[in-house]
Motif scaffolding. Structure first.
Motif, mmCIF file in Angstrom:
data_model
loop_
_atom_site.group_PDB
_atom_site.id
_atom_site.type_symbol
_atom_site.label_atom_id
_atom_site.label_comp_id
_atom_site.label_asym_id
_atom_site.label_seq_id
_atom_site.Cartn_x
_atom_site.Cartn_y
_atom_site.Cartn_z
ATOM 1 N N ALA A 18 0.882 -1.169 0.000
ATOM 2 C CA ALA A 18 0.000 0.000 0.000
ATOM 3 C C ALA A 18 0.914 1.212 0.000
ATOM 4 O O ALA A 18 1.865 1.281 0.794
ATOM 5 C CB ALA A 18 -0.891 -0.001 1.233
ATOM 6 N N GLU A 19 0.628 2.137 -0.894
ATOM 7 C CA GLU A 19 1.504 3.294 -1.010
ATOM 8 C C GLU A 19 0.720 4.555 -1.308
ATOM 9 O O GLU A 19 -0.442 4.494 -1.728
ATOM 10 C CB GLU A 19 2.572 3.055 -2.091
ATOM 11 C CG GLU A 19 2.029 2.779 -3.458
ATOM 12 C CD GLU A 19 3.110 2.344 -4.451
ATOM 13 O OE1 GLU A 19 4.304 2.305 -4.102
ATOM 14 O OE2 GLU A 19 2.747 2.045 -5.585
ATOM 15 N N SER A 20 1.375 5.666 -1.067
ATOM 16 C CA SER A 20 0.829 6.968 -1.417
ATOM 17 C C SER A 20 1.970 7.803 -1.957
ATOM 18 O O SER A 20 3.011 7.933 -1.292
ATOM 19 C CB SER A 20 0.210 7.649 -0.195
ATOM 20 O OG SER A 20 -0.256 8.938 -0.524
ATOM 21 N N GLN A 21 1.801 8.310 -3.137
ATOM 22 C CA GLN A 21 2.819 9.124 -3.803
ATOM 23 C C GLN A 21 4.183 8.435 -3.789
ATOM 24 O O GLN A 21 5.207 9.049 -3.550
ATOM 25 C CB GLN A 21 2.889 10.503 -3.162
ATOM 26 C CG GLN A 21 1.594 11.271 -3.273
ATOM 27 C CD GLN A 21 1.628 12.610 -2.577
ATOM 28 O OE1 GLN A 21 2.627 12.996 -1.970
ATOM 29 N NE2 GLN A 21 0.530 13.340 -2.677
ATOM 30 N N GLY A 22 4.170 7.124 -4.035
ATOM 31 C CA GLY A 22 5.403 6.361 -4.121
ATOM 32 C C GLY A 22 5.980 5.920 -2.786
ATOM 33 O O GLY A 22 6.934 5.151 -2.753
ATOM 34 N N GLN A 23 5.422 6.401 -1.670
ATOM 35 C CA GLN A 23 5.923 6.003 -0.348
ATOM 36 C C GLN A 23 5.189 4.759 0.124
ATOM 37 O O GLN A 23 3.961 4.723 0.153
ATOM 38 C CB GLN A 23 5.715 7.121 0.675
ATOM 39 C CG GLN A 23 6.216 6.726 2.053
ATOM 40 C CD GLN A 23 5.917 7.766 3.122
ATOM 41 O OE1 GLN A 23 5.321 8.795 2.868
ATOM 42 N NE2 GLN A 23 6.341 7.471 4.345
ATOM 43 N N TRP A 24 5.933 3.737 0.503
ATOM 44 C CA TRP A 24 5.339 2.518 1.039
ATOM 45 C C TRP A 24 4.807 2.796 2.443
ATOM 46 O O TRP A 24 5.522 3.319 3.298
ATOM 47 C CB TRP A 24 6.368 1.403 1.091
ATOM 48 C CG TRP A 24 6.688 0.787 -0.245
ATOM 49 C CD1 TRP A 24 6.509 1.346 -1.473
ATOM 50 C CD2 TRP A 24 7.251 -0.497 -0.469
ATOM 51 N NE1 TRP A 24 6.921 0.482 -2.449
ATOM 52 C CE2 TRP A 24 7.382 -0.661 -1.859
ATOM 53 C CE3 TRP A 24 7.651 -1.510 0.370
ATOM 54 C CZ2 TRP A 24 7.897 -1.809 -2.433
ATOM 55 C CZ3 TRP A 24 8.171 -2.659 -0.180
ATOM 56 C CH2 TRP A 24 8.293 -2.807 -1.574
ATOM 57 N N LEU A 25 3.551 2.434 2.648
ATOM 58 C CA LEU A 25 2.896 2.625 3.936
ATOM 59 C C LEU A 25 2.702 1.306 4.674
ATOM 60 O O LEU A 25 2.786 1.252 5.902
ATOM 61 C CB LEU A 25 1.530 3.283 3.746
ATOM 62 C CG LEU A 25 1.491 4.586 2.952
ATOM 63 C CD1 LEU A 25 0.056 5.009 2.712
ATOM 64 C CD2 LEU A 25 2.279 5.664 3.675
ATOM 65 N N ALA A 26 2.380 0.259 3.916
ATOM 66 C CA ALA A 26 2.043 -1.024 4.528
ATOM 67 C C ALA A 26 2.333 -2.160 3.564
ATOM 68 O O ALA A 26 2.377 -1.961 2.340
ATOM 69 C CB ALA A 26 0.571 -1.049 4.923
ATOM 70 N N LEU A 27 2.492 -3.360 4.135
ATOM 71 C CA LEU A 27 2.743 -4.569 3.365
ATOM 72 C C LEU A 27 1.680 -5.597 3.735
ATOM 73 O O LEU A 27 1.336 -5.737 4.909
ATOM 74 C CB LEU A 27 4.124 -5.132 3.697
ATOM 75 C CG LEU A 27 5.295 -4.150 3.682
ATOM 76 C CD1 LEU A 27 6.562 -4.836 4.151
ATOM 77 C CD2 LEU A 27 5.469 -3.538 2.315
ATOM 78 N N ILE A 28 1.201 -6.323 2.735
ATOM 79 C CA ILE A 28 0.186 -7.346 2.961
ATOM 80 C C ILE A 28 0.610 -8.605 2.223
ATOM 81 O O ILE A 28 0.984 -8.546 1.054
ATOM 82 C CB ILE A 28 -1.190 -6.889 2.433
ATOM 83 C CG1 ILE A 28 -1.534 -5.501 2.974
ATOM 84 C CG2 ILE A 28 -2.277 -7.897 2.800
ATOM 85 C CD1 ILE A 28 -2.546 -4.771 2.149
ATOM 86 N N GLY A 29 0.523 -9.723 2.916
ATOM 87 C CA GLY A 29 0.854 -11.004 2.306
ATOM 88 C C GLY A 29 -0.327 -11.953 2.358
ATOM 89 O O GLY A 29 -0.916 -12.169 3.420
ATOM 90 N N TRP A 30 -0.680 -12.492 1.205
ATOM 91 C CA TRP A 30 -1.762 -13.477 1.087
ATOM 92 C C TRP A 30 -1.151 -14.799 0.673
ATOM 93 O O TRP A 30 -0.269 -14.836 -0.190
ATOM 94 C CB TRP A 30 -2.781 -13.041 0.040
ATOM 95 C CG TRP A 30 -3.520 -11.804 0.435
ATOM 96 C CD1 TRP A 30 -3.191 -10.511 0.130
ATOM 97 C CD2 TRP A 30 -4.705 -11.730 1.212
ATOM 98 N NE1 TRP A 30 -4.100 -9.658 0.679
ATOM 99 C CE2 TRP A 30 -5.047 -10.376 1.346
ATOM 100 C CE3 TRP A 30 -5.512 -12.691 1.816
ATOM 101 C CZ2 TRP A 30 -6.169 -9.950 2.053
ATOM 102 C CZ3 TRP A 30 -6.636 -12.270 2.514
ATOM 103 C CH2 TRP A 30 -6.949 -10.917 2.641
ATOM 104 N N ALA A 31 -1.650 -15.880 1.266
ATOM 105 C CA ALA A 31 -1.122 -17.207 0.959
ATOM 106 C C ALA A 31 -2.263 -18.215 0.955
ATOM 107 O O ALA A 31 -3.424 -17.855 1.169
ATOM 108 C CB ALA A 31 -0.062 -17.586 1.996
#
Length: 161
Positions: A56-69
């Motif tokens: 998840a990002e805003s203006q190229g800055q990473w805000l969060a990471l999500i992993g689905w498996a």
């Protein structure tokens, strides 16, 4: 107010509306893995089975990471709730994805961010899964450790127990 929250203002509202959630590119996968390993309370080794990493990002800055498996093979509560007989479960388990990792990066402190990201991610998950694996996702699951979390962001994003 504590040191980890800031008041909601127009800046936060603008940020919440500027967020995009996308699958991580091959070039970004090592960075995603490193950040998850460094900052998630469970650490990180790998995602099991069919999987997709998101940022998840805003203006190229990473805000969060999500992993689905891949979904857990056995989950009594889930299996009872779904009600599939064993032969259907074996055929359809691939239609369930497990949100195995979710990390708001430590420097990010924005109210309502987690539920916004989950909601945006779910809007595209099945389509992305179909593109990568040739089948949709019908249901998602996650496990929340109640010693550390209450699952509020999942509830706010519309998830049910």
């Amino acid at each position: 107010m504590n040191q980890h929250t800031t008041p909601i203002d127009n800046t936060h509202n603008e940020l919440l509306h500027s967020i995009t959630v996308r699958p991580v590119s091959q070039n970004d996968q090592a960075n995603w893995d490193t950040l998850m390993r460094q900052h998630h309370y469970l650490g990180f080794h790998s995602l099991v089975g069919e999987s997709i990493r998101y940022v998840a990002e805003s203006q190229g800055q990473w805000l969060a990471l999500i992993g689905w498996a891949a979904a857990a093979l056995k989950c009594t509560v889930r299996d009872k709730w779904i009600g599939w007989p064993p032969f259907l479960k074996s055929q359809r388990l691939k239609l369930i994805a497990n949100n195995s990792r979710f990390l708001i990066l430590p420097q990010i402190h924005v109210p309502n961010l987690a539920s916004r990201i989950l909601s945006l991610n779910l809007k595209r998950l099945s389509q992305d899964w179909t593109k990568v694996y040739g089948h949709p996702i019908w249901l998602v699951e996650t496990f929340v450790d109640p010693r550390f979390f209450k699952g509020v962001c999942y509830k706010a994003a519309g998830w049910i127990f």
